[in-house]
Write an enzyme that holds these catalytic residues in place. Sequence first.
Site, PDB file in Angstrom:
ATOM      1  N   SER A 178       0.455   5.785  -2.774  1.00 43.35           N
ATOM      2  CA  SER A 178       1.840   5.323  -2.834  1.00 43.35           C
ATOM      3  C   SER A 178       2.341   5.387  -4.208  1.00 43.35           C
ATOM      4  O   SER A 178       1.802   5.734  -5.296  1.00 43.35           O
ATOM      5  CB  SER A 178       1.878   3.753  -2.506  1.00 43.35           C
ATOM      6  OG  SER A 178       3.149   3.221  -2.735  1.00 43.35           O
TER       7      SER A 178
ATOM      8  N   TYR B 222      -1.548  -4.868  -3.243  1.00 41.72           N
ATOM      9  CA  TYR B 222      -1.404  -3.309  -2.803  1.00 41.72           C
ATOM     10  C   TYR B 222      -1.291  -2.563  -3.931  1.00 41.72           C
ATOM     11  O   TYR B 222      -1.856  -1.397  -4.013  1.00 41.72           O
ATOM     12  CB  TYR B 222       0.152  -3.646  -2.164  1.00 41.72           C
ATOM     13  CG  TYR B 222       0.530  -2.200  -1.484  1.00 41.72           C
ATOM     14  CD1 TYR B 222       0.208  -2.085  -0.251  1.00 41.72           C
ATOM     15  CD2 TYR B 222       1.296  -1.527  -2.314  1.00 41.72           C
ATOM     16  CE1 TYR B 222       0.818  -0.908   0.209  1.00 41.72           C
ATOM     17  CE2 TYR B 222       1.809  -0.163  -1.643  1.00 41.72           C
ATOM     18  CZ  TYR B 222       1.397   0.186  -0.273  1.00 41.72           C
ATOM     19  OH  TYR B 222       2.042   1.035   0.325  1.00 41.72           O
TER      20      TYR B 222
HETATM   21  P1  NAD Z   1       2.501   1.718   9.619  1.00 44.53           P
HETATM   22  O1  NAD Z   1       2.276   0.100   9.882  1.00 44.53           O
HETATM   23  O2  NAD Z   1       3.440   2.311  10.588  1.00 44.53           O
HETATM   24  O3  NAD Z   1       1.165   2.205   9.565  1.00 44.53           O
HETATM   25  C1  NAD Z   1      -0.285   1.619   9.244  1.00 44.53           C
HETATM   26  C2  NAD Z   1      -1.183   2.014  10.083  1.00 44.53           C
HETATM   27  O4  NAD Z   1      -2.577   1.425   9.870  1.00 44.53           O
HETATM   28  C3  NAD Z   1      -0.848   1.617  11.660  1.00 44.53           C
HETATM   29  O5  NAD Z   1      -1.324   2.846  12.486  1.00 44.53           O
HETATM   30  C4  NAD Z   1      -1.745   0.434  11.699  1.00 44.53           C
HETATM   31  O6  NAD Z   1      -2.204   0.332  13.140  1.00 44.53           O
HETATM   32  C5  NAD Z   1      -2.893   0.723  11.007  1.00 44.53           C
HETATM   33  N1  NAD Z   1      -3.873  -0.172  10.466  1.00 44.53           N
HETATM   34  C6  NAD Z   1      -3.634  -1.484   9.928  1.00 44.53           C
HETATM   35  N2  NAD Z   1      -4.527  -2.234   9.744  1.00 44.53           N
HETATM   36  C7  NAD Z   1      -5.621  -1.567  10.283  1.00 44.53           C
HETATM   37  C8  NAD Z   1      -6.951  -1.712  10.464  1.00 44.53           C
HETATM   38  N3  NAD Z   1      -7.660  -2.931  10.028  1.00 44.53           N
HETATM   39  N4  NAD Z   1      -7.800  -0.835  10.869  1.00 44.53           N
HETATM   40  C9  NAD Z   1      -7.404   0.404  11.292  1.00 44.53           C
HETATM   41  N5  NAD Z   1      -6.083   0.748  11.072  1.00 44.53           N
HETATM   42  C10 NAD Z   1      -5.101  -0.232  10.553  1.00 44.53           C
HETATM   43  O7  NAD Z   1       2.985   1.861   8.085  1.00 44.53           O
HETATM   44  P2  NAD Z   1       3.124   3.320   7.383  1.00 44.53           P
HETATM   45  O8  NAD Z   1       4.237   3.351   6.664  1.00 44.53           O
HETATM   46  O9  NAD Z   1       3.305   4.474   8.230  1.00 44.53           O
HETATM   47  O10 NAD Z   1       1.935   3.284   6.407  1.00 44.53           O
HETATM   48  C11 NAD Z   1       0.915   4.257   6.224  1.00 44.53           C
HETATM   49  C12 NAD Z   1       0.268   4.363   4.910  1.00 44.53           C
HETATM   50  O11 NAD Z   1       1.158   4.902   3.955  1.00 44.53           O
HETATM   51  C13 NAD Z   1      -0.272   3.153   4.208  1.00 44.53           C
HETATM   52  O12 NAD Z   1      -1.408   3.279   3.782  1.00 44.53           O
HETATM   53  C14 NAD Z   1       0.861   2.645   3.270  1.00 44.53           C
HETATM   54  O13 NAD Z   1       0.558   1.959   2.252  1.00 44.53           O
HETATM   55  C15 NAD Z   1       1.291   3.975   2.796  1.00 44.53           C
HETATM   56  N6  NAD Z   1       2.707   4.227   2.386  1.00 44.53           N
HETATM   57  C16 NAD Z   1       3.822   3.892   3.068  1.00 44.53           C
HETATM   58  C17 NAD Z   1       5.079   3.788   2.475  1.00 44.53           C
HETATM   59  C18 NAD Z   1       6.376   3.718   3.237  1.00 44.53           C
HETATM   60  O14 NAD Z   1       7.308   3.540   2.645  1.00 44.53           O
HETATM   61  N7  NAD Z   1       6.406   3.515   4.738  1.00 44.53           N
HETATM   62  C19 NAD Z   1       4.947   4.153   1.252  1.00 44.53           C
HETATM   63  C20 NAD Z   1       4.142   4.416   0.458  1.00 44.53           C
HETATM   64  C21 NAD Z   1       2.664   4.597   1.291  1.00 44.53           C
END
Ligand code: NAD
Length: 261
Positions: A143, A156
Amino acid sequence: MTVSATLAGKRAVITGSNSGIGLGVAEALAAAGAEVILNSFTDRPEDHALAADLGKRHGVAARYIAADMSKGAECRALVEKAGGCDILINNAGIQFVSPIEDFPVEKWDAILAINLSSAFHTTAAALPGMKARGWGRIVNIASAHGLTASPYKSAYIAAKHGVVGLSKTTALETAGMGITCNAICPGYVLTPLIEAQIPEQMKVHGMDRDTVIREVMLLRQPSRQFATVDQIGGTTVYLCSPAADQVTGTTISIDGGWTAL
Ligand code: NAD
């Protein structure tokens, strides 16, 4: 320079991939010809249907394997049940916001386990096979918060900085073996998780959708535009392509200029 990749014959495991960025990365890898293994902690018919549909649309093998990334043994079992993998995407992640002195210990433990330790366990399980085959790609979805901080996101930010450090160490331990490990550092990406926060933010700030996105949510993202899951997917495919054979141990920011500030 070619940034396209033919990933036929490669098996990719993507943690946390039944929605958002993980699903977008799985789409991009499948479109490039890779076999894909989707994952989350749930084990519902729709999770398996998602994988079947993705595989059918791209003409690749696709499976869904349920495993809880908060548990080390399940992280390792995911890679084993997949039959090993050539491409490992550590993407599963959760968020919780609170001042440090009030931060619930169970939330701290869960964020460190899912966002950081899971990548250690899956990497440990995947590396022997990658080394034996002389080829591997590990992409850790960190991130902008792996490189900078914001208040109230201590767990985080600690976890995401840890992911960047783990990526560098993995790169050094695999250098010259046909294996690379890098971290992608997205700014705000419009996923269902972020979309769901917009109505609440509109209410709290008394702003319309466009204004709350521009003036509140994307305040630190100079482009004032969300990154997209397709951009994260495309960057992942690039990291799996021959053009990136010597790209290892680095971070790639997809943050509209956030970390240039
Ligand atoms: P999201 O909530 O759509 O995806 C998260 C995924 O992780 C989901 O598929 C969820 O089911 C899974 N998950 C959660 N807990 C779990 C567990 N215990 N075991 C297995 N799977 C689990 O969110 P996203 O925005 O797609 O985030 C995905 C990644 O990208 C994360 O690591 C997040 O920190 C990172 N990220 C997101 C953003 C953003 O703005 N969306 C920005 C920077 C980084």
